[in-house]
Design a protein around this motif. Structure first.
Motif, short mmCIF file in Angstrom:
data_model
loop_
_atom_site.label_atom_id
_atom_site.label_comp_id
_atom_site.label_asym_id
_atom_site.label_seq_id
_atom_site.Cartn_x
_atom_site.Cartn_y
_atom_site.Cartn_z
N ALA A 141 0.81 -1.21 0.00
CA ALA A 141 0.00 0.00 0.00
C ALA A 141 0.85 1.26 0.00
CB ALA A 141 -0.92 0.01 1.22
N GLY A 142 0.23 2.37 -0.41
CA GLY A 142 0.90 3.66 -0.38
C GLY A 142 0.49 4.52 0.78
N SER A 143 -0.47 4.04 1.57
CA SER A 143 -0.95 4.81 2.72
C SER A 143 -1.61 3.86 3.70
CB SER A 143 -1.96 5.87 2.27
OG SER A 143 -3.14 5.25 1.77
N VAL A 144 -1.85 4.36 4.92
CA VAL A 144 -2.53 3.55 5.92
C VAL A 144 -3.94 3.22 5.46
CG1 VAL A 144 -3.40 3.49 8.30
CG2 VAL A 144 -1.15 4.48 7.82
N ARG A 145 -4.60 4.20 4.85
CA ARG A 145 -5.97 3.97 4.40
C ARG A 145 -6.02 2.87 3.33
NH1 ARG A 145 -10.28 6.65 5.61
NH2 ARG A 145 -9.03 8.35 6.50
N ARG A 192 -7.73 -1.01 3.41
CA ARG A 192 -8.58 -1.63 2.39
C ARG A 192 -8.02 -2.98 1.97
NH1 ARG A 192 -8.90 3.76 0.34
NH2 ARG A 192 -7.31 3.29 -1.23
N LEU A 193 -6.72 -3.04 1.74
CA LEU A 193 -6.10 -4.30 1.32
C LEU A 193 -6.20 -5.36 2.42
CD1 LEU A 193 -2.84 -3.00 -0.44
CD2 LEU A 193 -4.89 -3.96 -1.53
N GLY A 194 -6.08 -4.93 3.67
CA GLY A 194 -6.15 -5.87 4.78
C GLY A 194 -7.56 -6.20 5.23
N HIS A 206 -9.88 1.68 9.12
CA HIS A 206 -8.71 2.55 9.12
C HIS A 206 -8.09 2.68 10.51
CE1 HIS A 206 -6.81 6.60 9.45
NE2 HIS A 206 -6.26 6.22 8.31
N SER A 207 -8.92 2.81 11.53
CA SER A 207 -8.40 2.97 12.88
C SER A 207 -7.69 1.70 13.37
CB SER A 207 -9.53 3.35 13.85
OG SER A 207 -10.51 2.32 13.89
N THR A 208 -8.21 0.54 12.95
CA THR A 208 -7.56 -0.72 13.31
C THR A 208 -6.19 -0.82 12.69
OG1 THR A 208 -9.70 -1.84 13.50
CG2 THR A 208 -7.76 -3.24 13.23
N MET A 209 -6.09 -0.45 11.41
CA MET A 209 -4.80 -0.49 10.73
C MET A 209 -3.84 0.51 11.36
SD MET A 209 -2.80 -1.88 8.56
CE MET A 209 -3.91 -2.95 7.62
N THR A 210 -4.34 1.68 11.75
CA THR A 210 -3.48 2.67 12.40
C THR A 210 -2.88 2.11 13.68
OG1 THR A 210 -4.78 4.51 11.49
CG2 THR A 210 -3.41 4.97 13.43
N ASP A 268 7.57 5.59 6.39
CA ASP A 268 8.23 6.88 6.21
C ASP A 268 9.60 6.69 5.56
OD1 ASP A 268 8.64 9.72 6.49
OD2 ASP A 268 10.01 9.24 8.14
N GLY A 269 9.78 7.23 4.36
CA GLY A 269 11.07 7.26 3.71
C GLY A 269 11.76 5.91 3.63
N ILE A 270 13.00 5.86 4.14
CA ILE A 270 13.80 4.65 4.06
C ILE A 270 13.19 3.52 4.87
CG2 ILE A 270 15.29 5.10 6.05
CD1 ILE A 270 16.41 3.79 2.58
N GLY A 271 12.35 3.86 5.84
CA GLY A 271 11.68 2.83 6.64
C GLY A 271 10.81 1.92 5.79
N ARG A 272 10.17 2.51 4.77
CA ARG A 272 9.33 1.71 3.87
C ARG A 272 10.18 0.68 3.12
NH1 ARG A 272 4.37 2.28 1.76
NH2 ARG A 272 4.13 4.35 2.70
#
Length: 341
Positions: free
Chosen positions: A278-282, A286-288, A292-296, A312-316
């Motif tokens: 994914a590119g974002s938490v949201r 959806r993929l999972g 949204h709050s559960t994924m957060t 975030d950045g290199i972490g990804r």
């Protein structure tokens, strides 16, 4: 192999028989045993008549469990490819290992008749071609004997010996030894579409680099997770799969070790997979298939376990590489299927 079979015999006789089937046909392929011998082995292993038919020139052969020819025609559960058909004439319900015997018989017959059509014994040519340690001149000579064009582009497919094929491409194939056990290797033209499960497809390459395509195909195979991911094309991972191919088996990777605490959670593997894709938490939510709050909340738990922000950045990048290595280290795709599975 014999030591392993002995241990398994005490724990799971059915699994032991499955391994014996694979080991048996490995030896028959390496020994270049003729069609009657292959059918005799299949009939002996299953206790029923094994049959063979080829289209050109027309020929039918049926062998009973005693190794004797049986006149007339017959029918049963069959597999066909390239004008060759094999079958088992089982009365009643299939036995646990019938499917494995039939798959191995079909593969062995195709290899045998491919050699016969070429008019030469090329048993060792494909393993030589796929061996990066072999001199390049030897690999080129092997490619020539396998009728691979020096200017052509090909892909290597790697599959376990128990793989199932919906459509079996035509090309040089053999059973090749690897650090993960014997695998079915197949060389196909660069644009060939594959219908097999499980299977890894290496990147397109010229004959000088097919050893690299094979090593990469093995990594792709180990990333398979049937039934959701029945096959993996190395191209879908780009340069990442090249890094995985070159990674030493004993490499020390702290990020990978840290994933064990996360994957021990029921939600761990699916969450990591969603975060990597994914590119974002949201989008990860959806993929999972979670809120949204559960994924957060799960992302916070992942960050706490890893010691860095996975989005975030290199972490990804760190998370992505660590997760792929973790999948390789915990891959079960080469485990023998349970009888009847």
């Amino acid at each position: 192999m014999q030591e392993l079979l002995g241990r398994l015999a005490a724990l799971d006789p059915s699994a032991s028989l499955g391994l014996r089937v694979i080991a048996c046909f490995d030896e028959l392929v390496v020994g270049n045993v003729n069609t009657r011998g292959l059918l005799s082995a299949a009939a002996s292993l299953t206790g029923c008549v094994a049959g063979f038919r080829q289209d050109h020139p027309p020929r039918t052969l049926r062998i009973d469990p005693g190794g004797e020819p049986v006149p007339g025609g017959g029918r049963g559960v069959s597999l066909s490819a390239d004008g060759l058909t094999v079958w088992l004439e089982r009365t009643g319900e299939p036995h646990a290992n019938d499917a494995i015997v039939l798959e191995r018989l079909a593969l062995a017959v195709r290899i045998r008749h491919s050699r016969a059509r070429q008019g030469l014994d090329n048993r060792r040519d494909l393993p030589t071609l796929l061996d990066g340690a072999a001199p390049v001149d030897d690999r080129r000579a092997a490619a020539g004997r396998l009728r691979l064009a020096a200017s052509g582009t090909y892909r290597v497919v790697a599959a376990p010996l128990f793989a199932t094929w919906g459509r079996h491409p035509t090309g040089p194939e053999d059973v090749v030894g690897t650090p993960f056990g014997p695998l079915h290797a197949l060389v196909v033209p660069g644009g060939t579409r594959l219908d097999a499960c499980p299977a890894g497809i290496g990147p397109a390459a010229g004959v000088d680099e097919l050893h690299r395509s094979f090593r990469t195909a093995v990594v792709a195979l180990r990333l398979c997770a049937p039934p959701d991911t029945p096959s993996v094309d190395a191209d879908s991972y780009g340069a990442l799969i090249g890094l995985l191919t070159d990674l030493p088996a004993d490499a020390v990777l702290p990020d990978v070790d840290l994933l064990d605490a996360i994957t021990a959670q029921p939600w761990g593997p699916a969450t990591l997979d969603a975060l990597v894709r994914a590119g974002s938490v949201r989008q990860a939510a959806r993929l999972g298939g979670v809120h949204h709050s559960t994924m957060t909340t799960r992302v916070e738990a992942v960050a706490a376990a890893l010691g860095f922000d996975p989005l975030d950045g290199i972490g990804r990048s760190r998370l992505g590489i660590a997760y792929l290595v973790w999948r390789l280290r915990h891959s079960t795709v080469l485990d023998l299927p349970t009888p009847g599975g």
